[in-house]
Design a protein around this motif. Structure first.
Motif, PDB file in Angstrom:
ATOM      1  N   ARG A 224      -1.233  10.840  41.756  1.00  0.00           N
ATOM      2  CA  ARG A 224      -1.218  10.001  40.575  1.00  0.00           C
ATOM      3  C   ARG A 224      -2.481  10.213  39.753  1.00  0.00           C
ATOM      4  NH1 ARG A 224       2.107   6.553  44.579  1.00  0.00           N
ATOM      5  NH2 ARG A 224       4.111   6.734  43.544  1.00  0.00           N
TER       6      ARG A 224
ATOM      7  N   THR B 175      -4.904   3.152  33.123  1.00  0.00           N
ATOM      8  CA  THR B 175      -3.475   3.412  33.253  1.00  0.00           C
ATOM      9  C   THR B 175      -3.240   4.274  34.477  1.00  0.00           C
ATOM     10  OG1 THR B 175      -3.343   3.462  30.830  1.00  0.00           O
ATOM     11  CG2 THR B 175      -1.417   4.212  32.046  1.00  0.00           C
TER      12      THR B 175
ATOM     13  N   CYS C 204      -9.704  11.345  33.018  1.00  0.00           N
ATOM     14  CA  CYS C 204      -8.744  11.074  34.080  1.00  0.00           C
ATOM     15  C   CYS C 204      -9.208  11.712  35.381  1.00  0.00           C
ATOM     16  CB  CYS C 204      -7.343  11.565  33.713  1.00  0.00           C
ATOM     17  SG  CYS C 204      -7.221  13.297  33.248  1.00  0.00           S
TER      18      CYS C 204
ATOM     19  N   SER D  81      -0.771  -0.637  34.084  1.00  0.00           N
ATOM     20  CA  SER D  81      -1.932  -0.621  33.192  1.00  0.00           C
ATOM     21  C   SER D  81      -2.765  -1.870  33.435  1.00  0.00           C
ATOM     22  CB  SER D  81      -1.497  -0.540  31.726  1.00  0.00           C
ATOM     23  OG  SER D  81      -0.724  -1.685  31.375  1.00  0.00           O
TER      24      SER D  81
ATOM     25  N   VAL E 210      -0.620   6.865  36.122  1.00  0.00           N
ATOM     26  CA  VAL E 210       0.414   7.764  35.610  1.00  0.00           C
ATOM     27  C   VAL E 210       0.846   8.726  36.710  1.00  0.00           C
ATOM     28  CG1 VAL E 210       0.925   9.538  33.882  1.00  0.00           C
ATOM     29  CG2 VAL E 210      -0.552   7.603  33.284  1.00  0.00           C
ATOM     30  N   GLU E 211       2.128   9.010  36.781  1.00  0.00           N
ATOM     31  CA  GLU E 211       2.628   9.989  37.735  1.00  0.00           C
ATOM     32  C   GLU E 211       2.228  11.400  37.308  1.00  0.00           C
ATOM     33  OE1 GLU E 211       3.711   8.940  40.442  1.00  0.00           O
ATOM     34  OE2 GLU E 211       5.540   7.740  40.359  1.00  0.00           O
TER      35      GLU E 211
ATOM     36  N   GLY F   7       1.612   8.278  26.390  1.00  0.00           N
ATOM     37  CA  GLY F   7       0.554   7.303  26.604  1.00  0.00           C
ATOM     38  C   GLY F   7      -0.225   6.984  25.353  1.00  0.00           C
TER      39      GLY F   7
ATOM     40  N   TYR G  96       6.369  12.028  30.784  1.00  0.00           N
ATOM     41  CA  TYR G  96       5.264  11.117  31.060  1.00  0.00           C
ATOM     42  C   TYR G  96       5.818   9.839  31.661  1.00  0.00           C
ATOM     43  CZ  TYR G  96       1.582   7.689  29.957  1.00  0.00           C
ATOM     44  OH  TYR G  96       0.649   6.687  30.019  1.00  0.00           O
ATOM     45  N   THR G  97       5.284   9.440  32.820  1.00  0.00           N
ATOM     46  CA  THR G  97       5.762   8.235  33.486  1.00  0.00           C
ATOM     47  C   THR G  97       4.578   7.345  33.846  1.00  0.00           C
ATOM     48  OG1 THR G  97       7.672   9.402  34.413  1.00  0.00           O
ATOM     49  CG2 THR G  97       7.070   7.306  35.416  1.00  0.00           C
ATOM     50  N   GLU G  98       4.542   6.173  33.232  1.00  0.00           N
ATOM     51  CA  GLU G  98       3.457   5.233  33.454  1.00  0.00           C
ATOM     52  C   GLU G  98       3.890   4.166  34.459  1.00  0.00           C
ATOM     53  OE1 GLU G  98       1.372   1.976  30.594  1.00  0.00           O
ATOM     54  OE2 GLU G  98       1.312   4.061  29.880  1.00  0.00           O
TER      55      GLU G  98
END
Length: 438
Positions: free
Chosen positions: A374, A385, A367, A402, A387-388, A359, A397-399
């Motif tokens: 999530r 953003t 966060c 956004s 994010v998982e 990220g 990291y999985t976005e």
């Protein structure tokens, strides 16, 4: 004859307190009445609103509330803000659905604390997040120069009582505590007060005690902590149960300190663990993980540490090397630790091993985690953003999405998710309310 202590698990104790609180107060599961939320841990009971294709469903309203890093609070139909302008702090109550101002109260306040040293472009105005006591309807604010005020939200914010921590306790300037010279910093009062029962607990950082407990109804003193460290610069004391005893953990200017806060031993030090940082930058709030505490900072530490707490003291469980947060408070969720500072990080709670990082996050970031596993990351100058978590994406990291909510100044204040609404604020006091559900 010595009385035996009955051990109650933290989980059982927490469940009992939550059930009792919901029976006798107006708090709801989607309320956000404290620093870091209902359970003071940045964990939301709500879904992120991600439907597999889209996330933010539109903008509901905007407002301006004055300078500062104080986060919003949501209780029922109302959202509360504190901001500085024209030499005063103002407390705002808005209708959370429409953004309409319902009432406003103000009091004289300087832009900086009276002993401010360094980084004044970042630490000015209203820095402390207020504390709402849903049992009494009182809202407590702490100004950067030590002004403590109680306001009655049931009577349009009617002023109830006030005191100044510098005047009452003769609190002096924070000293230079690191080995490296010329790193002295004093950002004034930044931490949120903590309501526990009839008490208002504040990290005062006085020679009489680091923590001081006041009667929430009139401000009279109840007890002082044994520990007398100067106040740190974190978001505030955090409740923790240690072998059945109610305590509070706080990262002072010098140490992690755990203090008993209820009963005949209130004020007694349970555990101390040294943690001193260059520039006095113990910024990230301590995070409680069962019967342990996670602390982190950058500069001469550049580390994150999990510290086990018992009634016999503190012991290090693990410490990272170079994996750290300089500002964002650690978030503990389902066996992992997350934070947003120079990237979004995920660390295994049991081992301290970093699981993934990614990220585009700089030094400004925070966060929260949602009920559908999530992370909502708020960073930079107002970038959102989705994010998982590691529960959904264990190896990388999985976005998912956004959105640019604001774009003017630092996104220091945490976002709040309540009843499908995502509230964002920047340091200039610009606020936007976004819908995450139809």
């Amino acid at each position: 004859m010595k009385t035996a202590r009955v051990s109650v698990s933290p989980l059982v104790r927490t469940i009992c307190l939550v059930v009792i609180g919901m029976l006798f107060t107006k708090v709801k599961a989607d309320d956000w009445p404290h620093w870091r939320g209902l359970f003071r841990n940045d964990v939301s009971a709500e879904s992120s609103g991600w439907d597999g294709k889209s996330w933010i469903k539109g903008e509901l309203w905007r407002a301006t509330v004055g300078l500062g890093s104080s986060s919003p609070l949501v209780v029922g139909p109302h959202v509360y803000f504190v901001g500085w302008s024209d030499n005063q702090d103002s407390i705002y109550c808005f209708d959370v659905s429409t953004g309409e101002e319902i009432w406003r109260q103000s009091y004289p306040s300087p832009l900086y604390g009276r002993f401010a040293v360094g980084d004044q472009a970042l630490y000015s105005g209203a820095c402390s997040t207020p504390e709402c006591d849903t049992a009494s309807g009182l809202l407590f604010t702490l100004g950067v120069d030590g002004d403590v005020n109680a306001w009655d939200t049931n009577e349009d914010g009617k002023h109830v009582w006030a005191l100044n921590l510098h005047d009452r306790y003769q609190v002096s300037q924070r000293p230079e505590v690191a080995k490296r010279k010329r790193t002295q910093r004093d950002y004034g009062y930044t931490s949120s007060p903590l309501v526990v029962g009839e008490q208002l607990i504040i990290e005062v950082g006085a020679k009489e005690g680091n923590l001081i407990s006041l009667n929430k109804h009139d401000g009279t003193e109840l007890w002082r902590s044994e520990n007398r460290d100067e106040a740190g610069h974190t978001g505030g004391p955090v409740p923790i149960t240690v072998e059945g005893e109610s305590c509070a953990a706080v990262l002072t200017l010098r140490n992690l300190v755990v203090t008993e806060i209820l009963g005949p031993n209130a004020g007694k030090t349970v555990a101390t663990y040294p943690w001193t940082t260059d520039y006095g930058n113990n910024i990230a709030t301590a995070a409680v993980a069962e019967q342990s505490v996670i602390v982190t900072s950058a500069y001469n530490h550049s580390a994150m540490c999990r510290i086990g707490i018992s009634l016999d003291g503190a012991s290090k469980m693990w410490e990272t090397d170079g994996v750290a947060s300089g500002v964002c408070s650690p978030l503990v969720h389902k066996g992992y630790v997350y934070w947003a500072w120079r990237g979004v990080h995920c660390v295994d709670l049991e081992t301290g091993v970093e699981v993934w990082v990614g990220g585009k996050v700089g030094s400004q970031g925070s966060c929260i985690v949602t009920s559908d596993d999530r992370l909502i990351v708020y960073a930079n100058n107002g970038d959102l953003t989705l994010v998982e978590t590691a529960g959904r994406s264990p190896h990388q990291y999985t976005e998912l999405a956004s959105y640019t909510a604001l774009s003017k100044t630092d996104a220091w204040p945490h976002v709040v998710l309540s009843d499908g609404r995502l509230l964002c604020r920047d340091r200039d006091g610009n606020v936007c309310c976004l819908a995450v559900k139809q």
